[in-house]
Design an enzyme around this catalytic site. Structure first.
Site, PDB file in Angstrom:
ATOM      1  N   ASP A  16       0.836  -1.201   0.000  1.00 39.03           N
ATOM      2  CA  ASP A  16       0.000   0.000   0.000  1.00 39.03           C
ATOM      3  C   ASP A  16       0.869   1.249   0.000  1.00 39.03           C
ATOM      4  OD1 ASP A  16      -2.352   1.379  -0.056  1.00 39.03           O
ATOM      5  OD2 ASP A  16      -2.878   1.008   2.039  1.00 39.03           O
ATOM      6  N   ARG A  20       0.051   7.628  -2.631  1.00 40.15           N
ATOM      7  CA  ARG A  20       0.500   8.713  -1.738  1.00 40.15           C
ATOM      8  C   ARG A  20       1.970   9.045  -1.941  1.00 40.15           C
ATOM      9  NH1 ARG A  20      -1.270   5.976   3.453  1.00 40.15           N
ATOM     10  NH2 ARG A  20      -1.602   4.270   1.982  1.00 40.15           N
ATOM     11  N   TRP A  21       2.761   8.021  -2.216  1.00 39.37           N
ATOM     12  CA  TRP A  21       4.189   8.244  -2.495  1.00 39.37           C
ATOM     13  C   TRP A  21       4.344   9.197  -3.689  1.00 39.37           C
ATOM     14  CZ3 TRP A  21       7.336   7.423  -6.740  1.00 39.37           C
ATOM     15  CH2 TRP A  21       8.714   7.395  -6.511  1.00 39.37           C
ATOM     16  N   HIS A  33       2.903   3.552  -8.893  1.00 42.49           N
ATOM     17  CA  HIS A  33       2.771   2.125  -9.221  1.00 42.49           C
ATOM     18  C   HIS A  33       4.019   1.615  -9.951  1.00 42.49           C
ATOM     19  CE1 HIS A  33      -1.225   2.110  -7.706  1.00 42.49           C
ATOM     20  NE2 HIS A  33      -1.746   2.858  -8.654  1.00 42.49           N
ATOM     21  N   LEU A 128      12.900 -19.820  -4.717  1.00 47.54           N
ATOM     22  CA  LEU A 128      11.752 -19.117  -4.117  1.00 47.54           C
ATOM     23  C   LEU A 128      10.548 -19.351  -5.019  1.00 47.54           C
ATOM     24  CD1 LEU A 128      10.942 -16.731  -1.986  1.00 47.54           C
ATOM     25  CD2 LEU A 128      11.085 -15.252  -3.994  1.00 47.54           C
ATOM     26  N   ARG A 184      -5.007  -3.058   8.424  1.00 43.57           N
ATOM     27  CA  ARG A 184      -6.080  -4.014   8.125  1.00 43.57           C
ATOM     28  C   ARG A 184      -5.578  -5.029   7.105  1.00 43.57           C
ATOM     29  NH1 ARG A 184      -8.408   1.079   6.419  1.00 43.57           N
ATOM     30  NH2 ARG A 184      -7.804   1.477   4.274  1.00 43.57           N
ATOM     31  N   GLU A 197       2.284 -13.760  11.877  1.00 43.51           N
ATOM     32  CA  GLU A 197       2.732 -12.592  12.624  1.00 43.51           C
ATOM     33  C   GLU A 197       2.525 -11.381  11.720  1.00 43.51           C
ATOM     34  OE1 GLU A 197       3.980 -12.425  15.773  1.00 43.51           O
ATOM     35  OE2 GLU A 197       3.598 -14.579  16.044  1.00 43.51           O
TER      36      GLU A 197
END
Ligand code: FPP
Length: 232
Positions: A16, A20-21, A33, A128, A184, A197
């Protein structure tokens, strides 16, 4: 696969703060983005080099993201296509297996073909597994898994059956990171995050980096995971 609670095998990111960045720099949101896509590449490479991390899942597009302005969605689709094409090199170089989850039928044939090709080309890579959640929603994933089992004739579902029927290779998530300051889960990996976690950071996703992830991994190692018991 046995799940070892002491090493972070599966880590997930809610990316997220791109908009704003960009706004903070007087740039159009789409520049955020673009910068965010670079962060995915950086963090994926870092995870591939960490032998403890087996899977990294990125929330790239939610089932709710279609509510955004059409121009932003069009740009995100172009960026996704560009990302998938460019990613081939990173995946090969770092021995990374690619997988997409989500309701992929909503994407164009061109995007779906790229996804299929990447999954096929990288299926034997072992450093990975990078999972891109695209048009993904946690409730939808669980509902579809249940419906698949019902269609197979199952009448009584168990949580083991549901875990196996999900789209993710295994159902446990160890660490959930959300950048951008909100606290959230936004319908991400609802089933898998039962005992994850959670880490929240104010850092906007384009600014998130290896150093901050290293700190999170250190903090994770210091947390005692009891899984509902009294002692670990
Ligand atoms: C949140 O930023 C991010 C998203 C909507 C999706 C994540 C997308 C990327 C990281 C880049 C695209 C990469 C691919 C592979 C398509 P936001 O716009 O919600 O930020 P804000 O909360 O500051 O507005």
């Amino acid at each position: 696969m046995m799940h070892n609670p002491h090493t972070p095998q599966h880590i997930a990111f809610i990316m997220d703060g791109n908009g704003r960045w960009a706004q903070a720099r007087n740039l159009p949101r789409i520049k955020g983005h673009e910068a965010g896509a670079e962060t995915i590449r950086k963090i994926t490479t870092f995870c591939a080099e960490n032998p403890m991390i087996e899977t990294a899942t990125f929330y790239a597009f939610s089932t709710e993201n279609w509510k955004r302005p059409k121009t932003e969605i069009r740009f995100l689709m172009q960026l996704l296509l560009r990302y998938l094409k460019k990613e081939r090199h990173t995946l090969r170089k770092h021995n990374i297996r690619f997988k997409a989850i989500g309701a992929l039928d909503a994407f164009t044939a061109e995007i779906r073909e790229q996804i299929d090709a990447l999954e096929e080309e990288t299926k034997h890579n072992t450093a990975l597994t990078q999972i891109m959640a695209l048009n993904y929603g946690g409730r939808l994933e669980i509902t579809e898994a249940a419906n698949r089992l019902i269609a197979q004739g199952k009448r009584q579902l168990t949580s083991e059956m549901l875990s196996e029927a999900l789209q993710t290779p295994y159902s446990e998530l160890d660490i959930m990171v959300r950048t951008g300051g909100e606290m959230r889960l936004s319908n991400f990996l609802l089933w898998q995050s039962s005992y994850a976690e959670l880490f929240f950071t104010e850092t906007m996703w384009p600014d998130f980096n290896e150093a901050e992830l290293s700190k999170i991994l250190k903090a994770y190692e210091g947390r005692e995971r009891r899984f509902g018991a009294i002692h670990a």
